[in-house]
Motif scaffolding. Structure first.
Motif, PDB file in Angstrom:
ATOM      1  N   THR A   7      39.740  -9.883  26.452  1.00 19.68           N
ATOM      2  CA  THR A   7      40.942  -9.039  25.911  1.00 19.68           C
ATOM      3  C   THR A   7      40.492  -7.930  24.878  1.00 19.68           C
ATOM      4  O   THR A   7      40.670  -6.865  25.109  1.00 19.68           O
ATOM      5  CB  THR A   7      42.010  -9.675  25.339  1.00 19.68           C
ATOM      6  OG1 THR A   7      42.543 -10.669  26.280  1.00 19.68           O
ATOM      7  CG2 THR A   7      43.385  -8.767  24.943  1.00 19.68           C
ATOM      8  N   THR A   8      39.492  -8.361  24.016  1.00 18.65           N
ATOM      9  CA  THR A   8      38.946  -7.299  23.206  1.00 18.65           C
ATOM     10  C   THR A   8      37.910  -6.338  23.778  1.00 18.65           C
ATOM     11  O   THR A   8      37.876  -5.221  23.440  1.00 18.65           O
ATOM     12  CB  THR A   8      38.108  -8.070  21.988  1.00 18.65           C
ATOM     13  OG1 THR A   8      39.003  -9.074  21.333  1.00 18.65           O
ATOM     14  CG2 THR A   8      37.688  -7.035  20.913  1.00 18.65           C
TER      15      THR A   8
ATOM     16  N   THR B  41      40.095  -3.994  25.572  1.00 21.59           N
ATOM     17  CA  THR B  41      40.798  -3.322  24.614  1.00 21.59           C
ATOM     18  C   THR B  41      39.887  -1.980  24.392  1.00 21.59           C
ATOM     19  O   THR B  41      40.137  -0.858  24.133  1.00 21.59           O
ATOM     20  CB  THR B  41      41.168  -4.009  23.528  1.00 21.59           C
ATOM     21  OG1 THR B  41      42.402  -4.728  23.803  1.00 21.59           O
ATOM     22  CG2 THR B  41      41.888  -3.030  22.651  1.00 21.59           C
TER      23      THR B  41
ATOM     24  N   ASP C 217      39.692   0.368  27.013  1.00 21.30           N
ATOM     25  CA  ASP C 217      40.851   1.252  27.088  1.00 21.30           C
ATOM     26  C   ASP C 217      40.640   2.123  26.024  1.00 21.30           C
ATOM     27  O   ASP C 217      41.040   3.720  26.079  1.00 21.30           O
ATOM     28  CB  ASP C 217      42.059   0.218  26.924  1.00 21.30           C
ATOM     29  CG  ASP C 217      43.438   1.309  26.875  1.00 21.30           C
ATOM     30  OD1 ASP C 217      43.608   1.811  27.771  1.00 21.30           O
ATOM     31  OD2 ASP C 217      44.137   1.052  25.737  1.00 21.30           O
TER      32      ASP C 217
ATOM     33  N   ALA D 220      44.429  -0.807  18.722  1.00 23.46           N
ATOM     34  CA  ALA D 220      43.887  -1.501  19.534  1.00 23.46           C
ATOM     35  C   ALA D 220      44.408  -3.015  19.344  1.00 23.46           C
ATOM     36  O   ALA D 220      44.418  -3.868  20.264  1.00 23.46           O
ATOM     37  CB  ALA D 220      42.306  -1.891  19.451  1.00 23.46           C
TER      38      ALA D 220
END
Length: 197
Positions: free
Chosen positions: A12-13, A16, A19, A80
């Protein structure tokens, strides 16, 4: 947390970071170029306290001394949503090696140019150390620590000067005091590592 959950947070990090790289530079001037994994997630531990990551920014090494936060990092981390995740961030400069005494043989997980390194995530999930950086020699580690200690001392001196200058002025002193605390913590951590070496 369970290892599977920690791996989820690592992915997920990375997503992120990808993104955040698409967001306007006018709003987020601090740009993260790389994400590295370090710490417990690289061991076979079933239970992990926190996912340690190194976020690499294109700033001079003196602007990203050990355990300090470069200008704009809190804004970036808040956007974030990493401030509430079980993730420990270590900010690093692209102008210096990522690894040190605490970031032991980190693994590159994501880059702004190549995206997520799926093979690295798979190797970490399989407890393989094939994607980790090589173990540095004692001499190379000592040299690395000496370089980091010099950068950290300069940061501590700058932060002390800034604190002294701002101490009695009107306005919030907390950001200046926090910066001094981070610089002090980093310098003492490196000094202890050199003494143990």
């Amino acid at each position: 947390m369970k290892r599977s959950r920690a791996l989820h947070h690592l992915r997920t990090t990375a997503e992120t970071c990808a993104d955040m790289a698409t967001r306007p530079q006018s709003i987020f001037p601090l740009r993260v170029d790389q994400l590295w994994a370090a710490g417990e997630i690289l061991t076979p531990a079933d239970e992990i306290d926190t996912v340690t990551v190194a976020l690499v920014v294109d700033l001079p090494a003196d602007d990203v001394a050990w355990l300090t936060e470069p200008h704009g990092s809190q804004h970036w981390a808040n956007a974030a949503r990493l401030q509430t995740a079980p993730v420990t961030i270590r900010w690093r400069s692209a102008a210096a090696p990522i690894w040190n005494h605490a970031l032991d043989r980190p693994v590159l997980i994501w880059t702004v140019t190549d995206g997520i390194h799926e093979e690295a995530l798979a190797a970490i999930a399989d407890d393989s150390d094939s994607v980790r950086l090589p173990l540095p020699s004692p001499d190379l580690l000592a040299e690395r620590l000496a370089d980091e200690l010099a950068v950290s001392l300069r940061a501590l001196q700058r932060c002390t000067d800034t604190y002294t200058e701002r101490r009695w002025r009107p306005g919030k002193l907390e950001p200046t005091a926090d910066a001094l605390w981070h610089a002090s913590e980093g310098y003492l951590d490196l000094l202890n590592a050199v003494d143990r070496g």
